[in-house]
Write a protein that holds these residues in place. Structure first.
Motif, PDB file in Angstrom:
ATOM      1  N   SER A  14       0.826  -1.209   0.000  1.00  0.00           N
ATOM      2  CA  SER A  14       0.000   0.000   0.000  1.00  0.00           C
ATOM      3  C   SER A  14       0.858   1.256   0.000  1.00  0.00           C
ATOM      4  N   TYR A  15       2.135   1.132   0.348  1.00  0.00           N
ATOM      5  CA  TYR A  15       3.057   2.271   0.356  1.00  0.00           C
ATOM      6  C   TYR A  15       3.926   2.343  -0.898  1.00  0.00           C
ATOM      7  N   VAL A  16       3.796   1.371  -1.800  1.00  0.00           N
ATOM      8  CA  VAL A  16       4.608   1.320  -3.021  1.00  0.00           C
ATOM      9  C   VAL A  16       3.831   1.989  -4.148  1.00  0.00           C
ATOM     10  N   PRO A  17       4.484   2.892  -4.895  1.00  0.00           N
ATOM     11  CA  PRO A  17       3.784   3.577  -5.994  1.00  0.00           C
ATOM     12  C   PRO A  17       3.194   2.590  -7.009  1.00  0.00           C
ATOM     13  N   MET A  18       1.979   2.854  -7.430  1.00  0.00           N
ATOM     14  CA  MET A  18       1.255   2.071  -8.432  1.00  0.00           C
ATOM     15  C   MET A  18       1.012   0.625  -7.985  1.00  0.00           C
ATOM     16  N   ARG A  19       0.986   0.387  -6.682  1.00  0.00           N
ATOM     17  CA  ARG A  19       0.655  -0.933  -6.127  1.00  0.00           C
ATOM     18  C   ARG A  19      -0.445  -0.727  -5.099  1.00  0.00           C
ATOM     19  N   THR A  20      -1.298  -1.701  -4.977  1.00  0.00           N
ATOM     20  CA  THR A  20      -2.366  -1.632  -3.979  1.00  0.00           C
ATOM     21  C   THR A  20      -2.496  -2.998  -3.307  1.00  0.00           C
TER      22      THR A  20
END
Length: 151
Positions: free
Chosen positions: A110-116
């Motif tokens: 959830s803290y990684v860009p373009m990842r959920t």
């Protein structure tokens, strides 16, 4: 004389080292691999997909890799648990450890860009770990029935 013997026993027991934790090193290494992989942004992963598709034709996304990654983690955790993995409580503990790690991995994403975070990914993680745990359980039970020694 008794006091000297007990002091010798205490100093000897302090020097002995419990090597059982060493069995968890493969699991920790694989958890690190998963953590590093999930630290990649969505764009970075999409740039790897064509390369991975050369090795695994027909792969349209990294979703099946959740099964594989957590299957490997399940084997590593089961190895770390040793004989306990050959019991139902040990098998369930293996799945619980892997699934809990999957929860932390999804939270991390959830803290990684373009990842959920994705509940379906967590489900895939748990299924991969359960498959590994079940295979480990069956193999150990089979080995015990054949009177092999298990460390």
């Amino acid at each position: 004389m008794r006091r000297g013997q007990s002091e010798l026993q205490n100093s000897t027991s302090r020097r002995t080292f419990n090597w059982k934790w060493v069995r968890f090193i493969p699991a920790v290494i694989w958890m690190t691999v998963i953590f590093i992989s999930s630290s990649r942004s969505g764009g970075e992963l999409n740039s790897w997909l064509p390369w991975v598709q050369q090795w695994i034709p027909g792969l349209s996304s990294f979703d099946p890799m959740h099964y594989v990654s957590y299957f490997i983690l399940g084997l590593a955790v089961a190895y770390g648990l040793g004989r306990l993995s050959g019991t139902w409580p040990g098998a369930l503990l293996t799945v619980a450890i892997c699934t809990l790690y999957g929860v932390t991995d999804e939270w991390h994403q959830s803290y990684v860009p373009m990842r959920t975070p994705d509940a379906l990914d967590l489900q895939h993680d748990a299924i991969g770990a359960a498959a590994a745990s079940l295979i480990f359980l069956v193999v150990l039970k089979h080995r015990r029935s054949r009177n092999y020694t298990i460390s």
